[in-house]
Design an enzyme around this catalytic site. Structure first.
Site, short mmCIF file in Angstrom:
data_model
loop_
_atom_site.label_atom_id
_atom_site.label_comp_id
_atom_site.label_asym_id
_atom_site.label_seq_id
_atom_site.Cartn_x
_atom_site.Cartn_y
_atom_site.Cartn_z
N ASP A 165 -44.88 20.63 -6.69
CA ASP A 165 -43.80 19.06 -6.21
C ASP A 165 -44.89 18.79 -6.84
O ASP A 165 -46.12 19.03 -7.44
CB ASP A 165 -44.08 18.76 -4.97
CG ASP A 165 -43.85 17.76 -4.38
OD1 ASP A 165 -43.17 17.05 -3.82
OD2 ASP A 165 -45.21 16.48 -4.49
N HIS A 213 -48.45 17.22 2.51
CA HIS A 213 -49.23 16.48 3.13
C HIS A 213 -50.02 16.68 3.71
O HIS A 213 -51.35 15.75 3.76
CB HIS A 213 -49.21 14.89 2.87
CG HIS A 213 -48.72 15.02 0.94
ND1 HIS A 213 -49.53 15.12 0.09
CD2 HIS A 213 -47.30 14.40 0.36
CE1 HIS A 213 -48.84 15.03 -1.14
NE2 HIS A 213 -47.46 14.63 -1.04
N ASP A 224 -39.59 15.57 -7.65
CA ASP A 224 -40.12 14.51 -8.67
C ASP A 224 -41.02 14.60 -9.02
O ASP A 224 -42.12 13.68 -10.51
CB ASP A 224 -41.47 13.47 -7.03
CG ASP A 224 -41.88 15.19 -6.29
OD1 ASP A 224 -42.22 16.13 -6.70
OD2 ASP A 224 -42.49 14.34 -5.33
C1 OKP Z 1 -44.82 12.20 -0.67
B1 OKP Z 1 -44.31 13.97 -1.37
C2 OKP Z 1 -49.92 4.69 -2.31
C3 OKP Z 1 -48.38 5.32 -2.68
C4 OKP Z 1 -48.31 6.59 -2.12
C5 OKP Z 1 -47.21 8.51 -1.28
C6 OKP Z 1 -46.38 9.52 -1.99
C7 OKP Z 1 -45.72 10.96 -1.44
C8 OKP Z 1 -45.62 11.73 -1.49
N1 OKP Z 1 -49.98 4.47 -0.95
N2 OKP Z 1 -46.82 7.18 -2.02
O1 OKP Z 1 -45.41 15.36 -1.81
O2 OKP Z 1 -43.55 13.72 -2.81
ZN ZN Z 2 -44.01 14.63 -4.05
#
Ligand code: OKP
Ligand code: ZN
Length: 335
Positions: free
Chosen positions: A152, A117, A239
């Protein structure tokens, strides 16, 4: 097969009780060890500033280095040590990529913090530096084209942003639609020289094994074959599994291994065996350990018995999304 890992990755912590916890790597390593798959371990050194600068801009690197304790974005808490550990994760990615390329084998980069990200000028979603993008840019100093497959459950918006204008990296992402980070539209195809070299497959919640197999067999693998990369890089997150607490796609562990087998077979047949797998997310630690250990076992020609294998989904629930992607991408690929 080798593993890239550093004990220091366990010192990285976001906030207390956070799902992106050191326990994730601890669980993976415990299961790899119990299967005798944690023998060939390479220890990285930190990425250099010049290596980081191939992806991130200098003002963002300065900001990370001096940020101290606090929220660097709404989901991502920075600490004094974050810059050093994130640099070590980026260095781990570089090592995994170079080792896979020079030895014609598979490497697993078991990194924290994750990276996909993070873009040129920003953190995001528990990510500070884009490990896979930094590794890809390093490889591109000596080879000519790469493919990144990111499965992912979250869209790898940082990785996509880094390579959106480029034709020397084909970026393909499957992800859940309607969750963080909100991007990854099936109409996103890249821009300028990069037009036709970004592919987003945004599945609706509830999509599982059969739709992923169809995505790989009718879109991902045909594109990889037509593109002909020198090497394949993969962002894997545990995930997209049906047991993951943060998202709602429904891959089973069997599904994961079957997808990994397709990617491994591709790298074997088309890339002289060069494959580097980067850990991104995955928040049920038992599941994460199972899919990573299962993948490592598979690549070593072994068959791990799996626990989290709810009955195989054969619904092809995601086919309408695949049809839209095929429609858009048919301007660039023969699908
Ligand atoms: C990281 B990776 C709302 C919830 C945000 C963030 C998830 C990050 C995932 N603000 N949740 O790609 O597993
Ligand atoms: Zn993720």
């Amino acid at each position: 097969m080798s593993i890239v890992y550093q004990k220091r990755y366990l010192d990285h912590m976001l906030t207390p009780g956070h799902p992106e916890s050191p326990e994730r790597l601890r669980a993976i390593i415990a299961q790899l060890e119990s299967e005798g798959l944690f023998d060939d371990v390479l220890e990285p050194t930190p990425a250099t500033r010049d290596q980081l600068l191939r992806v991130h801009n200098s003002s963002y690197i300065d900001k990370l280095e001096s940020f101290g304790d606090g929220w660097i974005d709404p989901d991502t808490y920075n600490r004094e040590q974050t810059f050093d550990i994130a640099s070590l994760a980026a260095g781990g990615g570089i090592l995994a990529a170079k080792e896979a390329y020079s030895s014609g084998s598979t490497t697993f980069a078991l990194l924290r913090p994750p990276g996909h990200h993070s873009g040129p000028g920003h953190s995001g979603g528990f990510c500070f530096m884009n490990n896979i993008a930094i590794a890809a840019r390093e490889l591109l100093t000596s080879l000519s084209r790469l493919a990144i497959v990111d499965f992912d459950v979250h869209h790898g918006n940082g990785t996509e942003e880094v390579f959106y204008d480029d034709d020397d990296v084909l970026y393909i992402s499957t992800h859940q639609w309607g969750i963080f980070p909100g991007t990854g539209y099936y109409t996103s195809v890249g821009r300028g020289d990069g037009e036709g070299y970004t592919v987003d497959i945004p599945f609706h919640q509830g999509t599982g094994d059969s739709s992923f197999f169809a995505a790989f067999d009718t879109i991902v693998l045909p594109m990889l074959e037509q593109y002909g990369p020198d090497m394949l890089l993969v962002s894997i997150g545990g995930d997209a599994h049906y047991l993951d607490p943060l998202a709602s796609l429904t891959l089973s562990s069997t599904g994961y291994l079957s997808l990994m087998e397709r990617l491994y077979d591709f790298s074997d047949e088309y890339c002289d065996g060069c494959l580097a797998v980067f850990l991104e997310g995955g928040y049920d630690v038992r599941v994460l350990a199972e899919v990573i250990t299962g993948s490592a076992a598979l690549i070593n020609g072994r068959d791990l018995s799996l626990r989290y294998t709810r009955v195989e989904d054969q619904t092809l629930f995601g086919q309408s999304v695949l049809d839209k992607v095929i429609d858009v991408q048919s301007d660039y690929w023969s699908l």
